[in-house]
Write an enzyme that holds these catalytic residues in place. Structure first.
Site, PDB file in Angstrom:
ATOM      1  N   GLU A  60      -6.894  -0.145 -19.665  1.00 41.80           N
ATOM      2  CA  GLU A  60      -5.500  -0.573 -19.764  1.00 41.80           C
ATOM      3  C   GLU A  60      -4.889  -0.169 -21.097  1.00 41.80           C
ATOM      4  OE1 GLU A  60      -6.057  -4.791 -19.449  1.00 41.80           O
ATOM      5  OE2 GLU A  60      -6.490  -4.740 -17.306  1.00 41.80           O
ATOM      6  N   GLY A 114      -2.272   0.965 -23.817  1.00 42.48           N
ATOM      7  CA  GLY A 114      -0.822   0.925 -23.977  1.00 42.48           C
ATOM      8  C   GLY A 114      -0.432   1.738 -25.199  1.00 42.48           C
ATOM      9  N   ARG A 115      -0.738   1.152 -26.341  1.00 40.42           N
ATOM     10  CA  ARG A 115      -0.322   1.745 -27.617  1.00 40.42           C
ATOM     11  C   ARG A 115      -0.785   3.195 -27.792  1.00 40.42           C
ATOM     12  NH1 ARG A 115       0.636  -1.599 -32.184  1.00 40.42           N
ATOM     13  NH2 ARG A 115      -0.483  -3.243 -31.091  1.00 40.42           N
ATOM     14  N   TYR A 156       5.559  -1.190 -28.123  1.00 44.24           N
ATOM     15  CA  TYR A 156       5.935  -2.472 -28.727  1.00 44.24           C
ATOM     16  C   TYR A 156       7.180  -2.316 -29.600  1.00 44.24           C
ATOM     17  CZ  TYR A 156       1.341  -3.356 -26.890  1.00 44.24           C
ATOM     18  OH  TYR A 156       0.270  -3.434 -26.039  1.00 44.24           O
ATOM     19  N   TYR A 199       4.397  -8.291 -37.667  1.00 41.80           N
ATOM     20  CA  TYR A 199       2.993  -7.964 -37.940  1.00 41.80           C
ATOM     21  C   TYR A 199       2.807  -7.288 -39.287  1.00 41.80           C
ATOM     22  CZ  TYR A 199       3.038  -8.037 -32.750  1.00 41.80           C
ATOM     23  OH  TYR A 199       3.203  -8.343 -31.428  1.00 41.80           O
ATOM     24  N   CYS A 237      20.671 -11.106 -40.874  1.00 40.80           N
ATOM     25  CA  CYS A 237      20.603 -12.109 -41.943  1.00 40.80           C
ATOM     26  C   CYS A 237      19.229 -12.762 -42.014  1.00 40.80           C
ATOM     27  CB  CYS A 237      21.673 -13.156 -41.723  1.00 40.80           C
ATOM     28  SG  CYS A 237      23.281 -12.410 -41.620  1.00 40.80           S
ATOM     29  N   GLU A 238      18.237 -11.990 -42.368  1.00 38.48           N
ATOM     30  CA  GLU A 238      16.866 -12.476 -42.535  1.00 38.48           C
ATOM     31  C   GLU A 238      16.231 -11.584 -43.588  1.00 38.48           C
ATOM     32  OE1 GLU A 238      14.520 -14.419 -40.610  1.00 38.48           O
ATOM     33  OE2 GLU A 238      15.722 -14.952 -38.860  1.00 38.48           O
ATOM     34  N   ARG A 292       8.254  -5.052 -35.236  1.00 40.39           N
ATOM     35  CA  ARG A 292       6.877  -4.974 -35.717  1.00 40.39           C
ATOM     36  C   ARG A 292       6.736  -5.182 -37.229  1.00 40.39           C
ATOM     37  NH1 ARG A 292       4.028  -1.221 -35.492  1.00 40.39           N
ATOM     38  NH2 ARG A 292       2.124  -2.325 -35.001  1.00 40.39           N
TER      39      ARG A 292
END
Ligand SMILES: *Cc1c(COP(=O)(O)O)cnc(C)c1O
Length: 427
Positions: free
Chosen positions: A275, A277-278, A375, A318, A346-347, A314
Site C-alpha cells: 500500500e 502512497g508517499r 499529503y 510534522y 494568522c498563525e 506538513r
C-alpha cells in the site's frame, strides 16, 4: 528521480514551463507529473518482479481522480481508509476487487458500502469491528473477505505522529491477541479469513523495522496455518520514505525494500499486497506559489507567499522540510540571504522554511515547494476562508486542470442563517 527540472533557466514540469501554467490557472497551485508518477509506480513494481503482488496505491496520499486513474491504468489497486475514499477510488475506475479497506474506525455505513460493492479485502483492526462486520455481512447474505491488521509492536523510527506499529498506537489488534481473534473470525459465518495485514508507519527511512515486522508476519502466517487457518494474502502496508532534502542521505530504494519483502514473505505462497502512497506520489508533485511581499526583519527577511499552511500543512504539522525551487533559476554566484518563507495565515506556524539561506526573492517571483505530491492537496483546508488551490497534471507538452479553483462563495454555499434571524443583512 522526478521531472521538475530547469530548462534555459526556467523550471519546467516535463515539457511545460511552470510560468505558463501559473499564467493559465493563477497561483498557488499543485502540479503533478505523469512521467514521475508512472516512473515511481514502475520502479516500485519492478522491485517486486517475480512475486505475486497487488500494489494498492494509498488514496489518502493523493486521492485526485486523475492520479488514481493514471495509477489504475498502470495496474494499481487502491488502499482506502474511509467510505469517501472508497467512492473516490470507484469513481476513478478502480475495480472493487482491487480495493483494500483499512482504518481503525470504519462505521456501519462504510462497512456496508464496502460489502455491497464487493471490495477485495477489509483490514479489520479490532474485535468490535470484527463482530460488527460479521453482523452486517450475515444480514446482507454475504461473506466479508478480511485480513486482521496486527500490531507487531515495532518502532518505525519515524515522526511520532506517523508511527503506527507500536503497541501504544491505536492501530491494529494486539500481537498476542491475534491467534485468538483469528480463531474467532474463522468461526464466523459472515467472515472469510484471507490474510494478515500490517502497516507500521510512514516516511520510514530504515529497512530494519520493515524487516522485523514482515518477519513477524511470516511467523504468524505459519502459526495460523498450523491451526488450520488458510492464509492466502499478506498485506505489508505502505511507509517507505522519500528524500525531502536534496542533500540528505537517500532513504532505501524500492529495490532494497523489495529484497526485504522477498526474503521475509516471498516464500509463503501468499499474494502480497502493498500500500505505498508517499513513495509513489510525493516527488511527483510541487506546490507553486508567488511572492506577495518581501518584508525586511531585524535578523532576517520574511518572504510572504500566497500559499499557506492550509494549502500544505506538513511543515506546521510534522516540522516537515520541503526544498524550495525558485522558478527562475538563480545565477550560480547570486548573493544569498537569510529568510523565512511564510504564508499569509494568522498563525506563527504558517511557515514553510525557517532561516533558509537562499538567493534573494522579489515580489511576483514564483517558487515551487518540492515533494508536495503526497499529503499535500489531500490535507488542505479552507482555513482563513482560503479556497482550495487547483491541481494540475502535466503529461509531456500538455497540462490539464484536474481540480479547479472553487469560487470563494462556494465556501459558504452550504451555510444558512437560522430562520429566527432577520432576512435583511443588517440588524
Ligand atoms: C497511510 C497509509 C498507507 C500509506 O503510507 P505511505 O507512507 O504514504 O506509503 C498505507 N496503508 C495504510 C493502512 C495507511 O494508513
Amino acid at each position: 528521480m522526478h521531472h521538475f527540472q530547469y530548462r534555459d533557466g526556467v523550471l519546467h514540469a516535463e515539457d511545460v514551463s511552470i510560468p505558463s501554467i501559473a499564467e493559465a490557472v493563477g497561483t498557488p497551485f499543485y502540479c503533478y507529473s505523469t512521467a514521475t508518477l508512472t516512473r515511481h509506480y514502475r520502479v516500485f513494481t519492478d522491485a517486486l518482479e517475480g512475486l505475486d503482488t497487488l500494489v494498492c496505491f494509498s488514496a489518502k496520499a493523493n486521492g485526485n481522480l486523475a492520479v488514481l486513474r493514471l495509477l489504475g491504468d498502470l495496474g494499481a489497486g487502491c488502499d482506502v481508509v474511509s467510505g469517501g475514499e472508497l467512492k473516490r477510488a470507484l469513481a476513478a475506475g478502480i475495480r472493487a476487487e482491487k480495493i483494500v479497506f483499512s482504518g481503525v474506525g470504519k462505521t456501519t455505513e462504510e462497512l456496508t458500502l464496502a460489502l455491497e460493492n464487493g471490495v477485495g479485502q477489509i483490514n479489520v483492526e479490532s474485535e468490535p469491528e470484527l463482530n460488527r462486520l460479521n453482523g452486517i455481512a450475515t444480514e446482507l447474505g454475504k461473506t466479508a473477505p478480511i485480513a486482521l491488521r496486527v500490531n507487531p509492536d515495532v518502532d518505525a523510527a519515524t515522526h511520532d505522529k506517523i508511527s503506527t506499529g507500536r503497541k501504544e498506537d491505536k492501530f491494529g489488534v494486539a500481537w498476542d491477541d491475534a491467534p485468538r481473534l483469528y480463531a474467532t473470525a474463522e468461526s464466523m459465518p459472515g467472515i472469510e479469513v484471507r490474510g494478515v495485514a500490517v502497516h507500521i508507519g510512514s516516511q520510514i527511512t530504515d529497512l530494519a523495522p520493515f524487516e522485523t515486522a514482515f518477519t513477524k508476519v511470516a511467523g504468524l502466517v505459519g502459526d495460523l496455518r498450523e491451526t488450520g487457518i488458510d492464509i492466502r494474502t499478506v498485506d505489508l502496508g505502505g511507509g517507505l520514505g522519500v528524500p525531502y532534502k536534496r542533500d540528505n542521505a537517500a532513504p532505501p530504494s524500492p529495490a532494497e525494500y523489495g529484497d526485504v519483502v522477498r526474503r521475509t514473505v516471498g516464500d509463503l505462497g501468499c499474494k502480497i499486497l502493498l500500500e505505498p502512497g508517499r513513495v509513489i506520489a510525493a516527488n511527483a508533485g510541487v506546490l507553486v506559489t508567488k511572492v506577495i511581499y518581501v518584508k525586511p526583519g531585524e535578523t532576517k527577511e520574511f518572504v510572504i507567499v500566497d500559499a499557506a499552511m492550509n494549502d500544505l500543512i506538513r511543515p506546521a504539522m510534522y516540522d516537515a522540510h520541503h526544498d524550495v525551487l525558485p522558478v527562475s533559476e538563480p545565477d550560480a554566484g547570486a548573493p544569498k540571504k537569510k529568510m523565512d518563507i511564510v504564508g499569509p495565515v494568522c498563525e506563527t506556524g504558517d511557515r514553510f522554511t525557517r532561516d533558509a539561506i537562499m538567493c534573494a526573492l522579489n515580489e511576483e517571483d514564483l517558487i515551487a515547494f518540492s515533494t508536495a505530491g503526497a499529503y499535500g492537496a489531500v490535507m488542505a483546508s479552507t482555513y482563513n476562508a482560503r479556497p482550495l488551490v487547483p491541481e494540475v497534471m502535466v503529461n509531456g507538452e500538455s497540462f490539464a486542470v484536474i481540480r479547479k479553483r472553487p469560487a470563494v462563495e462556494d465556501l459558504w454555499a452550504l451555510e444558512s442563517l437560522p430562520d429566527w434571524m432577520a432576512d435583511d443583512t443588517q440588524g
